[in-house]
Design an enzyme around this catalytic site. Structure first.
Site, PDB file in Angstrom:
ATOM      1  N   CYS B  87      34.944  37.346  40.346  1.00 24.84           N
ATOM      2  CA  CYS B  87      34.647  36.178  41.179  1.00 24.84           C
ATOM      3  C   CYS B  87      34.086  36.647  42.527  1.00 24.84           C
ATOM      4  CB  CYS B  87      35.893  35.317  41.315  1.00 24.84           C
ATOM      5  SG  CYS B  87      35.544  33.656  41.862  1.00 24.84           S
ATOM      6  N   HIS B 223      38.010  34.605  35.590  1.00 27.64           N
ATOM      7  CA  HIS B 223      39.220  35.304  36.057  1.00 27.64           C
ATOM      8  C   HIS B 223      40.087  35.787  34.888  1.00 27.64           C
ATOM      9  CE1 HIS B 223      39.221  34.441  40.434  1.00 27.64           C
ATOM     10  NE2 HIS B 223      38.494  33.398  40.092  1.00 27.64           N
ATOM     11  N   GLU B 225      42.624  37.728  34.947  1.00 25.40           N
ATOM     12  CA  GLU B 225      44.052  37.815  35.314  1.00 25.40           C
ATOM     13  C   GLU B 225      44.741  36.456  35.156  1.00 25.40           C
ATOM     14  OE1 GLU B 225      41.609  37.531  37.377  1.00 25.40           O
ATOM     15  OE2 GLU B 225      42.180  36.418  39.175  1.00 25.40           O
TER      16      GLU B 225
END
Lengths: 652, 264
Positions: B87, B223, B225
């Protein structure tokens, strides 16, 4: 408090987007949403819940309430008061964050006045200017401070600077500890050479106050000024020692060598008791005499498209609902949001907000009680146990007896609901209201906002793996209704959107029934009996069950029989529109196949009268019948187009 | 095996990124921007997480890219160590010249523009779950080292500026030819449809992630994660029902680990 902020929610109230002030209303609505996402996303806190209601009482006075949820170990809570050793120890008063400027000067006073258009220019200076970037860095520096004092085993005082600015925070910290305080305004880091009164009460954002022992001084200053390098991150930001705690009882402020303030500290913080008159507002409302609609397809589509019912997707796609990586159930998936804030633990924290201004208009008491009940139902619908409540009480000018009456009625209603819908497993023990906020003077010369006691409910679920969402899961699953339909369409979406009337029969909370429904749903989810659940509120049974089909992935339809929604004791002659759109509380439940018997057993065990109203279908249609006659039959894509476009069209 | 999770003022995904790094069995720590950049040579790999570094002042990522720690990362990249920018981290890698890897700023991650049927239907910030198709061969790129070409990844996005654009002639062709396009937005069946909502931000050829010519530096807008555990998935994904299971994004972190093992 030393807590980590883990979620926010944003209940919003805007004016009529199709009314005489439509342009301004839409400009305000878009601007508020922009402000929330630009701050919250940059700060890095997920937005987990919220609601939006449009009605003309908010044309000149929108409401922007934001709930923030934090998590902290009980033994690590930091108090916002000078600790007991602060007086003898001559503790430092340290100001951290943005340099004090003149922004937000008189902000609280401004917020406490009715708005008049001609004051717009004067009022502008009273608006605080927030900066999420600096707040993000400050949060991390604060974490280092909290770690330091934990490791050292030293108690400090810590407080955010809010309304009333520096004077309010300092004097409250000192007075709460029972001490006096000397402040030197020359030591404040500031954006310019402002007069002492500006420095004292400006509401510059992103500032905190620490009361800490002198032996920690250098290490604390180092955290903020060197490790986190505040002076280079934001012009003029830093940590400064600005004063000292003493064992006296006076609040003394010096500026350029002169004492500019010397008063007993309790004088600043002691409250003032007002004598307010109250007078019941005369509310003349009647139930309308309306014809039964000929075409229910059109009525339902219109309701699904109403800005108060339509999907909130247009707004929540602006919000970072995933940051922190804790998100289990996000906005749009269920009645409440759910996070798993502690890694390695299975428990989850649910959050939901509610308040219906249309009910408050008819009955401020039931407006308060229904807000608590619905927020608790929302949390229960995913399987979490309602554990605590917070409120933001938005009313008009309390100096007017009718407005003060509305306020008192609202508080009575929500207090009654918290007592009578007691904590699950603790009979008779009220659900605690642990924090809150009162916002008066929400009015303009055109009148005050509808009474709006906005409620947020926090729930706990022991195992996030058991939580469920609202979308239909599998064709063939049976749909059950709990909560009988009563003739309660006062303030309903149906009356307003289709007939433009308010009505009189506001939904009330039947406390025993409500509590039994909430507990039964929680137990059923805990036993793994439900595939989906959705609570009945705005738009009634028709909107609720439709939303279950319309929520992503929107692959399944349903067929229900309204005759079966009447239940024991209901009038068999109840008109179809009232069955569909009554906003009496309840739930629609999708049972897992093979679990129906056990589900009925649990529901009946709570003295409920479960009604099997229909079935989930593979055919992607919304089908509602009464006995054998078709009432509504709509293609799912057509319904979804209405439901997903309603909010965007009201805000653009 | 030691990973530095970079932290700039305004970064806001460092903690969950570190959780993911550690969960696949790598050591890691958060590395604050004003620490001595010389320390970075002691790490085996780097994540630059998401957020709003320096408040997106001037342009997203530009100020962080001028920090001494980023200059040090250029040297670490030249040694072949893996760097994954997620990002805002992707934006920083572009501004630092590490991506697409020409040493110059050859492209931009511009404001999202959602186009459907020839019309702009929305602009700016958007948060939702999307599907990615892995378009590079396996072992082409550090951050997708263990992924087969054509495999799919369900993952969330949350950004206002992820629309990959360039005015450099032939750049996109070159990225395609050299297999530097690592992920594209696609539908759940892996079809790339260059229209909103499948192309969620208007990015050229639906590109969601690219690597440098050497393959050790990856920049991606979504993302991983936040898609690391199955319980993070959206409710309609059947894998969510197994809350203890791994999420799709875990493969990005496992890839970096494998890449380091293989390079050692």
């Amino acid at each position: 408090m030393g807590a980590t902020v883990v979620a926010t929610a944003d209940p919003l109230r805007f004016g009529d987007p199709f009314g005489p002030k439509a342009n301004k209303v839409r400009w305000v609505a878009e601007g508020v949403v922009d402000g929330i996402w630009q701050y919250g996303n940059a700060l890095g806190v997920p937005n987990m819940a919220g609601d939006i209601v449009f009605n003309e009482s908010f044309d000149d006075n929108c409401l922007v309430n934001v709930v923030s949820l934090g998590i902290v170990r009980r033994d690590q809570i930091i108090r916002s008061r000078a600790p007991p050793a602060a007086g003898e120890g001559g503790y430092d008063v340290i100001l951290i964050g943005k340099p004090t400027d003149s922004s937000g000067l008189g902000g609280v006073t401004f917020a406490s006045e009715a708005l008049r258009e001609e004051d717009e220019e004067t009022n502008r200076g009273a608006v605080q200017i927030p900066d999420p970037f600096l707040k993000n860095v400050l949060f991390k520096a604060n974490d280092d401070l909290f770690r330091l004092v934990r490791e050292e085993g030293i108690e400090i005082g810590f407080k955010d600077l809010g309304g009333g600015g520096f004077t309010c925070a300092t004097s409250e910290m000192g007075a709460a500890g029972g001490f006096g305080m000397e402040i030197n305004l020359d030591d404040l880091h500031k954006a310019d050479d402002f007069p002492p009164e500006v420095l004292s009460i400006a509401e510059t954002q992103e500032r905190f106050l620490i009361v800490s022992p002198p032996e920690l001084r250098e290490r604390i200053l180092k955290i903020y000024n060197e490790h986190w390098d505040l002076p280079n991150v934001y012009e003029g930001a830093r940590a400064s020692v600005v004063g000292k705690i003493n064992t006296g009882d006076r609040f003394t402020v010096s500026h350029k060598g002169e004492i500019v303030c010397d008063v007993p500290i309790q004088h600043l913080t002691g409250g003032i008791r007002y004598q307010r008159e109250e007078k019941a507002r005369v509310i003349e409302l009647t139930e309308p005499d309306i014809p039964e609609p000929a075409d229910y397809n059109q009525v339902l589509l219109k309701i699904l498209k109403s800005p108060n019912i339509a999907s909130r997707e247009h707004v929540y796609r602006y919000y970072d609902t995933e940051v922190m990586g804790n998100t289990v159930i996000r906005p749009g998936e269920a009645d409440a949001g759910l996070i798993a804030p502690v890694r390695g633990e299975n428990f989850g924290v649910a959050l939901a907000v509610d308040s219906n201004p249309f009910y408050g208009r008819i009955s401020p008491y039931w407006g308060g009680a229904t807000a608590v009940a619905e927020a608790m139902r929302n949390v229960a619908a995913i399987g979490a146990v309602p554990s605590t409540v917070t409120d933001c009480l938005n009313y008009g000018n309390p100096e007017k007896p009718e407005a003060f009456w509305e306020f008192r009625e609202g508080v009575k209603g929500l207090s009654q609901a918290c007592k009578d819908l007691w904590l699950k497993g603790h009979m008779g023990q009220a659900v605690p209201i642990v924090s809150g906020n009162v916002s008066f003077y929400n009015e303009s010369p055109q009148g005050s906002v509808d009474p709006s006691p906005v409620i947020a409910c926090v729930g706990i679920i022991k195992d996030i793996g058991k939580a469920i969402t609202q979308e239909l899961k599998a064709a063939g699953d049976k749909l059950f209704l709990i909560g009988p339909r009563f003739d309660e369409l006062g303030g309903s979406e149906y009356y307003k959107t289709i007939f433009n009337v308010t009505g009189a029969n506001v939904p009330i909370v039947r406390f025993d029934l409500e509590r039994n429904m909430i507990y039964a749903v929680i137990d059923a989810i805990d036993e793994g009996l439900l595939a989906a659940a959705h609570d009945i509120s705005n738009g009634g049974l028709a909107a609720t069950v439709s939303e279950m089909a319309l929520t992503r992935p929107a692959k399944l339809g349903f067929e229900i029989d309204l005759e079966k929604a009447l239940g024991i004791g209901a009038s068999a002659s109840m008109r179809t529109d009232k069955i569909l759109f009554s906003e009496s509380s309840g739930f629609v439940l999708e049972a897992k196949p093979g679990k129906e018997e056990r589900l009925l057993e649990i529901l009946r065990g709570y003295c409920l009268d479960p009604m099997e109203i229909g079935i989930v279908t593979k055919k992607r249609r919304i089908v509602m019948k009464r006995a054998s006659e078709t009432v509504a039959d709509i293609d799912l894509d057509e319904a979804r187009a209405a439901w997903t476009s309603g909010l965007a069209e009201a805000m653009r | 095996m030691k990973i530095a999770v970079m932290q700039f003022p305004g970064t806001n995904c460092e903690h969950e990124t570190l959780v993911a790094v550690k969960a696949v069995g790598m050591d890691g720590e958060i590395f604050r921007w004003n620490r001595s950049e010389g320390e970075l040579s002691g790490f085996d790999g780097f994540f630059i997480p998401g957020g709003f570094s320096y408040q997106d002042r001037i342009r997203a990522g530009v100020i962080a890219s001028k920090e001494p720690v980023m200059q040090a990362l250029l040297e670490e990249a030249a040694k072949g160590k893996p760097i994954v920018g997620i990002c805002n981290g992707f934006q920083i890698l572009v501004e630092s010249g590490l991506l697409p890897g020409t040493g110059k700023i050859d492209m931009a991650l511009a404001q999202n523009v959602m186009v459907s049927k020839g019309k702009i239907v929305r602009r700016g910030y958007y948060c939702d779950w999307v599907n990615l198709r892995h378009d590079a061969p396996s072992k082409r790129c550090s951050g997708s080292f263990i992924m087969e070409q054509g495999s799919l990844l369900k993952i969330p996005i949350a950004h206002g500026e992820g629309n990959l654009v360039t005015t450099t002639p032939k750049l996109i062709e070159r990225l395609n030819e050299q297999e530097q396009v690592v992920f594209r937005y696609c539908d759940r069946n892996g079809r790339v449809i260059n229209e909103f909502p499948v192309n969620v931000n208007g990015s050229t050829q639906s590109i969601a992630a690219i690597c440098n010519p050497e393959g050790n530096v990856l920049g991606m807008m979504p993302h991983p994660e936040r898609s690391f555990f199955a319980w993070q998935l959206p409710s309609f994904d059947p894998r969510k029902q197994r809350p203890d299971a791994a999420g799709p994004g875990r493969r990005i972190f496992e890839s970096v680990k494998r890449y380091i093992e293989v390079s050692a």
